[in-house]
Enzyme design. Structure first.
Site, PDB file in Angstrom:
ATOM      1  N   LYS A 117       0.859  -1.181   0.000  1.00 27.67           N
ATOM      2  CA  LYS A 117       0.000   0.000   0.000  1.00 27.67           C
ATOM      3  C   LYS A 117       0.888   1.222   0.000  1.00 27.67           C
ATOM      4  O   LYS A 117       1.809   1.327   0.810  1.00 27.67           O
ATOM      5  CB  LYS A 117      -0.886  -0.012   1.255  1.00 27.67           C
ATOM      6  CG  LYS A 117      -1.839   1.146   1.352  1.00 27.67           C
ATOM      7  CD  LYS A 117      -3.195   0.810   0.776  1.00 27.67           C
ATOM      8  CE  LYS A 117      -4.019   2.024   0.477  1.00 27.67           C
ATOM      9  NZ  LYS A 117      -3.792   2.647  -0.841  1.00 27.67           N
ATOM     10  N   GLN A 151       7.269   3.848   3.826  1.00 27.36           N
ATOM     11  CA  GLN A 151       5.862   3.430   3.882  1.00 27.36           C
ATOM     12  C   GLN A 151       5.664   2.144   4.692  1.00 27.36           C
ATOM     13  O   GLN A 151       4.632   1.962   5.326  1.00 27.36           O
ATOM     14  CB  GLN A 151       5.358   3.235   2.444  1.00 27.36           C
ATOM     15  CG  GLN A 151       3.850   3.266   2.286  1.00 27.36           C
ATOM     16  CD  GLN A 151       3.282   4.672   2.231  1.00 27.36           C
ATOM     17  OE1 GLN A 151       3.836   5.533   1.567  1.00 27.36           O
ATOM     18  NE2 GLN A 151       2.182   4.895   2.923  1.00 27.36           N
ATOM     19  N   LYS A 190       5.530   3.314   8.270  1.00 30.37           N
ATOM     20  CA  LYS A 190       4.370   4.190   8.455  1.00 30.37           C
ATOM     21  C   LYS A 190       3.078   3.371   8.516  1.00 30.37           C
ATOM     22  O   LYS A 190       2.240   3.554   9.408  1.00 30.37           O
ATOM     23  CB  LYS A 190       4.304   5.172   7.285  1.00 30.37           C
ATOM     24  CG  LYS A 190       3.153   6.170   7.367  1.00 30.37           C
ATOM     25  CD  LYS A 190       2.989   6.974   6.087  1.00 30.37           C
ATOM     26  CE  LYS A 190       4.293   7.586   5.649  1.00 30.37           C
ATOM     27  NZ  LYS A 190       4.104   8.659   4.654  1.00 30.37           N
ATOM     28  N   LYS A 207       5.236   1.735  -3.147  1.00 29.91           N
ATOM     29  CA  LYS A 207       5.146   3.097  -3.690  1.00 29.91           C
ATOM     30  C   LYS A 207       5.405   3.019  -5.186  1.00 29.91           C
ATOM     31  O   LYS A 207       6.005   2.058  -5.665  1.00 29.91           O
ATOM     32  CB  LYS A 207       6.200   3.994  -3.033  1.00 29.91           C
ATOM     33  CG  LYS A 207       5.919   5.470  -3.136  1.00 29.91           C
ATOM     34  CD  LYS A 207       4.970   5.991  -2.071  1.00 29.91           C
ATOM     35  CE  LYS A 207       4.589   7.435  -2.327  1.00 29.91           C
ATOM     36  NZ  LYS A 207       3.823   8.015  -1.207  1.00 29.91           N
ATOM     37  N   GLY A 220      -2.886   8.139  -4.164  1.00 26.93           N
ATOM     38  CA  GLY A 220      -2.281   9.342  -4.742  1.00 26.93           C
ATOM     39  C   GLY A 220      -1.037   9.776  -3.990  1.00 26.93           C
ATOM     40  O   GLY A 220      -0.704   9.251  -2.931  1.00 26.93           O
ATOM     41  N   ASP A 221      -0.334  10.713  -4.569  1.00 28.05           N
ATOM     42  CA  ASP A 221       0.795  11.397  -3.924  1.00 28.05           C
ATOM     43  C   ASP A 221       0.979  12.672  -4.744  1.00 28.05           C
ATOM     44  O   ASP A 221       0.008  13.148  -5.367  1.00 28.05           O
ATOM     45  CB  ASP A 221       2.054  10.503  -3.931  1.00 28.05           C
ATOM     46  CG  ASP A 221       3.188  11.051  -3.061  1.00 28.05           C
ATOM     47  OD1 ASP A 221       3.107  10.941  -1.829  1.00 28.05           O
ATOM     48  OD2 ASP A 221       4.164  11.619  -3.597  1.00 28.05           O
TER      49      ASP A 221
HETATM   50  P1  NDP Z   1       0.405  17.866  -4.242  1.00 25.60           P
HETATM   51  O1  NDP Z   1       0.854  17.512  -5.605  1.00 25.60           O
HETATM   52  O2  NDP Z   1      -1.036  18.036  -3.971  1.00 25.60           O
HETATM   53  O3  NDP Z   1       1.151  19.190  -3.745  1.00 25.60           O
HETATM   54  C1  NDP Z   1       2.542  19.266  -3.691  1.00 25.60           C
HETATM   55  C2  NDP Z   1       2.934  20.672  -3.283  1.00 25.60           C
HETATM   56  O4  NDP Z   1       4.334  20.709  -3.044  1.00 25.60           O
HETATM   57  C3  NDP Z   1       2.671  21.687  -4.392  1.00 25.60           C
HETATM   58  O5  NDP Z   1       2.429  22.926  -3.808  1.00 25.60           O
HETATM   59  C4  NDP Z   1       3.994  21.677  -5.148  1.00 25.60           C
HETATM   60  O6  NDP Z   1       4.238  22.843  -5.894  1.00 25.60           O
HETATM   61  C5  NDP Z   1       4.973  21.548  -4.010  1.00 25.60           C
HETATM   62  N1  NDP Z   1       6.192  20.884  -4.504  1.00 25.60           N
HETATM   63  C6  NDP Z   1       6.276  19.702  -5.156  1.00 25.60           C
HETATM   64  N2  NDP Z   1       7.540  19.428  -5.497  1.00 25.60           N
HETATM   65  C7  NDP Z   1       8.262  20.457  -5.029  1.00 25.60           C
HETATM   66  C8  NDP Z   1       9.645  20.762  -5.049  1.00 25.60           C
HETATM   67  N3  NDP Z   1      10.531  19.934  -5.627  1.00 25.60           N
HETATM   68  N4  NDP Z   1      10.046  21.913  -4.455  1.00 25.60           N
HETATM   69  C9  NDP Z   1       9.138  22.744  -3.878  1.00 25.60           C
HETATM   70  N5  NDP Z   1       7.815  22.520  -3.823  1.00 25.60           N
HETATM   71  C10 NDP Z   1       7.391  21.390  -4.388  1.00 25.60           C
HETATM   72  O7  NDP Z   1       1.032  16.728  -3.303  1.00 25.60           O
HETATM   73  P2  NDP Z   1       0.633  16.339  -1.811  1.00 25.60           P
HETATM   74  O8  NDP Z   1       0.161  17.519  -1.070  1.00 25.60           O
HETATM   75  O9  NDP Z   1      -0.225  15.137  -1.895  1.00 25.60           O
HETATM   76  O10 NDP Z   1       2.046  15.842  -1.233  1.00 25.60           O
HETATM   77  C11 NDP Z   1       2.944  16.714  -0.551  1.00 25.60           C
HETATM   78  C12 NDP Z   1       3.893  15.877   0.304  1.00 25.60           C
HETATM   79  O11 NDP Z   1       3.138  15.122   1.249  1.00 25.60           O
HETATM   80  C13 NDP Z   1       4.734  14.856  -0.457  1.00 25.60           C
HETATM   81  O12 NDP Z   1       5.985  14.712   0.186  1.00 25.60           O
HETATM   82  C14 NDP Z   1       3.933  13.570  -0.288  1.00 25.60           C
HETATM   83  O13 NDP Z   1       4.750  12.418  -0.421  1.00 25.60           O
HETATM   84  C15 NDP Z   1       3.469  13.738   1.152  1.00 25.60           C
HETATM   85  N6  NDP Z   1       2.318  12.926   1.532  1.00 25.60           N
HETATM   86  C16 NDP Z   1       1.129  13.013   0.840  1.00 25.60           C
HETATM   87  C17 NDP Z   1       0.054  12.243   1.244  1.00 25.60           C
HETATM   88  C18 NDP Z   1      -1.285  12.385   0.607  1.00 25.60           C
HETATM   89  O14 NDP Z   1      -2.232  11.810   1.144  1.00 25.60           O
HETATM   90  N7  NDP Z   1      -1.445  13.117  -0.476  1.00 25.60           N
HETATM   91  C19 NDP Z   1       0.177  11.270   2.340  1.00 25.60           C
HETATM   92  C20 NDP Z   1       1.424  11.332   3.045  1.00 25.60           C
HETATM   93  C21 NDP Z   1       2.457  12.115   2.608  1.00 25.60           C
HETATM   94  P3  NDP Z   1       4.073  22.837  -7.501  1.00 25.60           P
HETATM   95  O15 NDP Z   1       2.623  22.912  -7.739  1.00 25.60           O
HETATM   96  O16 NDP Z   1       4.837  24.042  -7.932  1.00 25.60           O
HETATM   97  O17 NDP Z   1       4.705  21.558  -7.986  1.00 25.60           O
END
Ligand code: NDP
Length: 448
Positions: free
Chosen positions: A92, A113, A116, A128, A167-168
């Site tokens: 997962k 993961q 976690k 992943k 998703g991620d």
């Molecule tokens: P989204 O795609 O919804 O949002 C990602 C955000 O981070 C955007 O604002 C993006 O900006 C910014 N971002 C991405 N890459 C970079 C980078 N290299 N440098 C600076 N900013 C960056 O993703 P999520 O919110 O789902 O995920 C964010 C984090 O949380 C990740 O690390 C993910 O692995 C983690 N996570 C997510 C979960 C989930 O349920 N979605 C669960 C657990 C962890 P831009 O639009 O400019 O790319």
């Protein structure tokens, strides 16, 4: 670096084999540092080769994804699925679409993961996946064709009892919909093979909010237990403006905090009056815009190019919610110098080892990602349960379960930190508590 001979030997083997995978090595090193006292206390783990097996994925699938863009040109991306460990349940973990995706990134995320998912208390193994596909600037039709091509290969390797992706980064409701549709078409099967689905076809209420809300529940619990304090009245800096950042901001505000920043990969905004979340939602969820627009529309808000600057804004609590290694040693030092005393991680591995060293030296309350952001996968697990039961729970029911799980994760980590003589070291606690369950299951199931 390591004093335990067993841990040192296995780490050196990983360095030899995977020396070209820096993110993966970083994740293994961080976990192994916590596990030295555990393997010393439990010789059965070495006798059963648990660490050697833990760092080697059960399966890595790497594949070509060929698709046609709107101009009729053929595009080729790389797809990955790392099925890391199935000791306690089907693999997962999410799918990430981003140009920075490599085998190393997918392996670090898959490795994290495992522990976690174990911490959530739900029966889920670790995996992943993703692709180096960049959805930025692509039309809906291009994203759909890419998702269909990606799933055409991935479907051979996943299934509701085998591997259940979610998703991620850049994989949200739209992408999960296209991926699910293609799976159903190819397999002629309607099952809960993906989580993060829309409510019209088997999604769970509160899944969208789960990671951000869970992060705040965990932070609130840690503040209560370790500081007799709460989020009420605190100034909070949050990076990112995606799924995790938006709902972390929402819950932090509901709990009485003032969130003063938001960012994307181009830059960050600082709003001293507190972020207007409806506006961020309008920009990011409404028309996939850039965060710069916020400062154009709000008087008194500032926009700065470059995302690292977000950590120069004075705050009490920092919640990194964008991506890996976004806080380095220098940024951690700046945060502390400006009065920050709490860092809880919404993103995966957002702090470099140098930053973590600063948190530890300065006595910050540090909530590591695998515990603090486990709310997303926890509600994914609850989505799987609802799919199996052919039922849908209410928002409040799921939210309450999420709260209970985040409280439990904090408690388990805290107890483990005490057991191993470092009360309040929540990184040690999370690694130990997550690992022990998986290790015991691996020993019980024999050499596989
Ligand atoms: P989204 O795609 O919804 O949002 C990602 C955000 O981070 C955007 O604002 C993006 O900006 C910014 N971002 C991405 N890459 C970079 C980078 N290299 N440098 C600076 N900013 C960056 O993703 P999520 O919110 O789902 O995920 C964010 C984090 O949380 C990740 O690390 C993910 O692995 C983690 N996570 C997510 C979960 C989930 O349920 N979605 C669960 C657990 C962890 P831009 O639009 O400019 O790319």
């Amino acid at each position: 670096m390591f004093t335990n001979e067993y841990v040192k030997r296995v780490y050196q083997q990983v360095e030899r084999r995977d020396g070209n995978q820096p993110e993966f090595l970083q994740a293994v090193r961080e976990v192994f540092e916590s596990l030295e006292p555990v393997v010393a206390k439990h010789p059965e783990y070495e006798a059963n080769g648990v660490l050697e097996r833990l760092v080697e994925p059960e399966r890595v699938v790497k594949f070509r994804v060929a698709w046609t863009d709107d101009q009729g040109r053929v595009q080729v991306n790389r797809g990955y699925r790392v099925q890391f460990n199935s000791a306690i349940g089907p693999y997962k973990g999410g799918l990430r679409f981003h140009p920075t995706v490599t085998e190393s990134v997918v392996k670090f995320l898959g490795f994290e993961q495992i522990l976690k998912n174990s911490l959530t208390g739900l029966p889920m193994g670790g995996g992943k996946g993703g692709s180096d596909f960049d959805p930025k600037g692509r039309s809906d039709a291009e994203v759909m064709r890419f998702c269909q091509a990606f799933m055409t290969e991935l479907q051979r390797h996943i299934g509701q009892f085998t591997d259940v992706p979610a998703g991620d980064i850049n994989v949200g409701g739209r992408e999960i919909g296209y991926l699910f549709g293609q799976y159903k078409r190819l397999r002629d099967e309607y099952s809960g093979v993906l989580t993060g689905k829309d409510m019209t076809f088997g999604g769970s209420l509160a899944r969208t909010e789960a990671t951000g809300y869970g992060l705040c529940y965990y932070t609130q619990e840690a503040l209560k237990a370790l500081r007799q304090d709460s989020l009420q009245g605190k100034t909070v800096s949050i990076s990112g403006s995606g799924n995790v950042a938006i709902f972390a901001t929402e819950k932090a505000q509901q709990l009485g905090a003032k969130v003063v920043t938001a960012s994307d990969s181009d830059g960050y905004v600082y709003d001293p009056d507190g972020i207007d979340l409806n506006l961020v939602k309008d920009i990011k969820l409404g028309h996939r815009g850039r965060i710069k627009e916020y400062a154009d529309r709000v008087q008194g808000a500032e926009y700065h190019e470059g995302c690292k600057g977000v950590w120069t804004v004075p705050c009490d609590i920092a919640l990194p919610c964008a991506t890996q290694n976004e806080i380095d040693e220098e940024s951690a030092g700046t945060l502390v110098a400006n009065g920050c005393t709490v860092v809880c991680e919404g993103a995966n591995m957002p702090s470099t080892p140098g930053a973590i060293a600063v948190y530890q030296e300065q006595g910050l309350l540090y909530g590591p990602a695998k515990a603090a952001n486990a709310g997303g996968v926890a509600v994914s697990g609850l989505e799987m349960s609802q799919n199996s039961l052919r039922l849908q729970w209410t928002f409040d029911e799921v939210d309450q379960r999420l709260k209970d799980i985040m409280t439990d994760i904090f408690q388990k980590s805290y107890e483990a930190s005490k057991e191993y003589g470092k009360p309040g070291d929540l990184m040690l606690g999370a690694n130990v508590a997550g690992f022990t369950k998986v290790a015991d299951a691996m020993v019980a199931q024999g050499v596989l």
